[in-house]
Design a protein around this motif. Structure first.
Motif, PDB file in Angstrom:
ATOM      1  N   LEU A 116       0.815  -1.213   0.000  1.00 40.22           N
ATOM      2  CA  LEU A 116       0.000   0.000   0.000  1.00 40.22           C
ATOM      3  C   LEU A 116       0.852   1.268   0.000  1.00 40.22           C
ATOM      4  CD1 LEU A 116      -2.724  -1.065   2.574  1.00 40.22           C
ATOM      5  CD2 LEU A 116      -2.985  -0.876   0.105  1.00 40.22           C
ATOM      6  N   VAL A 117       2.023   1.196   0.616  1.00 34.81           N
ATOM      7  CA  VAL A 117       2.869   2.386   0.682  1.00 34.81           C
ATOM      8  C   VAL A 117       3.889   2.419  -0.446  1.00 34.81           C
ATOM      9  CG1 VAL A 117       2.578   2.509   3.176  1.00 34.81           C
ATOM     10  CG2 VAL A 117       4.534   1.288   2.221  1.00 34.81           C
ATOM     11  N   LEU A 144     -10.228  -6.013   6.145  1.00 30.89           N
ATOM     12  CA  LEU A 144      -9.011  -5.781   5.360  1.00 30.89           C
ATOM     13  C   LEU A 144      -9.178  -4.596   4.417  1.00 30.89           C
ATOM     14  CD1 LEU A 144      -7.728  -9.352   4.427  1.00 30.89           C
ATOM     15  CD2 LEU A 144      -6.633  -7.679   5.877  1.00 30.89           C
ATOM     16  N   ARG A 145     -10.326  -4.536   3.750  1.00 29.43           N
ATOM     17  CA  ARG A 145     -10.548  -3.413   2.835  1.00 29.43           C
ATOM     18  C   ARG A 145     -10.583  -2.083   3.591  1.00 29.43           C
ATOM     19  NH1 ARG A 145     -13.954  -7.273   0.202  1.00 29.43           N
ATOM     20  NH2 ARG A 145     -15.772  -6.565   1.374  1.00 29.43           N
ATOM     21  N   ALA A 146     -11.156  -2.108   4.799  1.00 25.09           N
ATOM     22  CA  ALA A 146     -11.191  -0.882   5.593  1.00 25.09           C
ATOM     23  C   ALA A 146      -9.785  -0.445   5.991  1.00 25.09           C
ATOM     24  CB  ALA A 146     -12.061  -1.094   6.836  1.00 25.09           C
ATOM     25  N   VAL A 147      -8.939  -1.401   6.393  1.00 19.95           N
ATOM     26  CA  VAL A 147      -7.546  -1.068   6.742  1.00 19.95           C
ATOM     27  C   VAL A 147      -6.829  -0.475   5.539  1.00 19.95           C
ATOM     28  CG1 VAL A 147      -5.323  -2.057   7.417  1.00 19.95           C
ATOM     29  CG2 VAL A 147      -7.411  -2.767   8.588  1.00 19.95           C
ATOM     30  N   HIS A 148      -6.999  -1.108   4.387  1.00 19.39           N
ATOM     31  CA  HIS A 148      -6.380  -0.582   3.172  1.00 19.39           C
ATOM     32  C   HIS A 148      -6.876   0.836   2.881  1.00 19.39           C
ATOM     33  CE1 HIS A 148      -5.272  -4.766   1.353  1.00 19.39           C
ATOM     34  NE2 HIS A 148      -4.880  -4.618   2.591  1.00 19.39           N
ATOM     35  N   ARG A 149      -8.171   1.045   3.072  1.00 23.16           N
ATOM     36  CA  ARG A 149      -8.733   2.367   2.744  1.00 23.16           C
ATOM     37  C   ARG A 149      -8.218   3.438   3.704  1.00 23.16           C
ATOM     38  NH1 ARG A 149      -9.143   5.931   0.415  1.00 23.16           N
ATOM     39  NH2 ARG A 149     -10.926   7.121  -0.365  1.00 23.16           N
TER      40      ARG A 149
END
Length: 370
Positions: free
Chosen positions: A245-246, A272-277
């Protein structure tokens, strides 16, 4: 559920045979008790052990009931041996469904034919033909269910392939159109920053280039999301996966520190999608509103997962020590949508200016009931 029902029916059928044997004239025979024990044991093998061992055990016990000592032949003539067709049909279906090699099917077929031969020898061809009917019916149902599942799997695979093709086509169109224009914009902004005569113009060019680079990074994330189908299976959260992601931000020149602490764990795709977002939103805001700052991403995995994204630069149009808490207008839309997403998952979001810059902190439960 179906297996429990079949086990119950088989056990009741075995006990029914015993009850009929007890009320027959004469004292109860030891063979009656032995037969009931063998029926219950064979039922347990079908339910708990290998299906092919279950077929072998059931056919041996059934043949012993047909050709064995009293009272079993009499019970067979009275139709009080319902355990045989019920359990034999069930065991054959399980064997067909779980067959891994032709040898397993051949063994099941050999023992089943042996049982039919015993019935034919002891009771004649009519009874032998009758004993075949429940077996043939069970095999027919088993293969019909197999074909139905195979057809459903084929339809699902075709639908997924079509959806994947549509996603790839849409992602390519997004990348080829928006990506092309954004790349040209960044190049021209960099050129303007190098050739402008006044400092204000050069600074404007650098800011436009930074905004365009951030937009390109967001576009790559969007294209990846479009190409990747959503899954309902819990997935592992590992440092290597979050590191991706970074990577785009670092590739665009953004300074990012990244740490993950705690043991890797399984999370629902929604978490997981929330963490990514959260990470994407935090890094995007740092690029847009505090260009040149260093962003820090920290993920702590414990009873809950905590994600913190902060930067050491002032938010555009606001001093680092801005009075009051809350979200600046520059962050409002993205963080408001993110807050709604987090609340749906029973999580908490805190976003506010800090002494050094700005920080977003999110706590999410490992599991959610929503």
């Amino acid at each position: 559920m179906v297996r429990r029902v079949l086990v119950s029916v088989s056990v009741l059928a075995a006990l029914f045979s015993g009850a009929i044997g007890i009320i027959l004239p004469g004292p109860p025979s030891p063979a009656l008790i032995v037969g009931i024990v063998f029926q219950l044991s064979a039922t347990a093998l079908v339910a708990l052990a290998s299906p092919h061992l279950g077929v072998i055990a059931v056919t041996i016990v059934a043949a012993g009931m047909v050709a064995g000592p009293a009272p079993w032949p009499g019970l067979f003539d009275l139709g009080a041996t319902a355990w045989i067709p019920i359990t034999l049909a069930w065991s054959v279906v399980r064997a067909v469904e779980h067959a891994r090699t032709p040898l397993q099917l051949w063994l099941c077929g050999l023992f089943t034919i042996g049982y039919v031969g015993v019935v034919g020898t002891e009771r004649g061809p009519v009874q032998a033909a009758g004993s075949v009917l429940p077996i043939l019916g069970a095999v027919t149902i088993a293969y019909a269910l197999r074909l139905r599942r195979a057809r459903q799997d084929q339809l699902v695979a075709l639908d997924q392939a079509r959806r994947g093709s549509d996603r790839d086509r849409l992602a390519a169109q997004i990348h080829d159109t928006l990506g092309h224009h954004l790349t040209l914009m960044v190049l021209r902004a960099n050129s303007f920053a190098l050739t402008a005569n006044d400092p204000a113009g050069r600074e404007t060019g650098r800011q436009l280039a930074a905004f365009g680079t951030a937009a390109l990074a967001d576009l790559r994330g969007l294209v990846t999301a479009v190409r990747t189908p959503a899954s309902d299976t819990p997935q592992g959260m590992h440092a290597a996966a979050l590191e991706e992601l970074v990577a785009d931000g670092r590739a665009a020149g953004q300074r990012i520190t990244f740490t993950v602490s705690g043991e890797p764990a399984e999370f629902s795709p929604a978490i997981l999608r929330a963490v990514h977002r959260v990470i994407q939103e935090g890094l995007t805001n740092a690029r847009k509103h505090a260009p040149g700052s260093t962003a820090a991403v920290e993920v702590v995995i414990g009873d809950d997962v905590v994600v913190a994204v902060s930067n050491d630069g002032a938010v555009a149009g606001q001093s680092p020590a801005a009075a009051g808490d809350g979200e600046p207008s520059a962050h409002g839309t993205g963080l408001s949508a993110l807050r709604r997403r987090i609340e749906i998952l029973d999580g908490e979001l805190d976003a506010r200016p800090t002494a050094a810059g700005y920080a977003v902190r999110v706590r999410l439960p490992k599991r959610t009931e929503k």
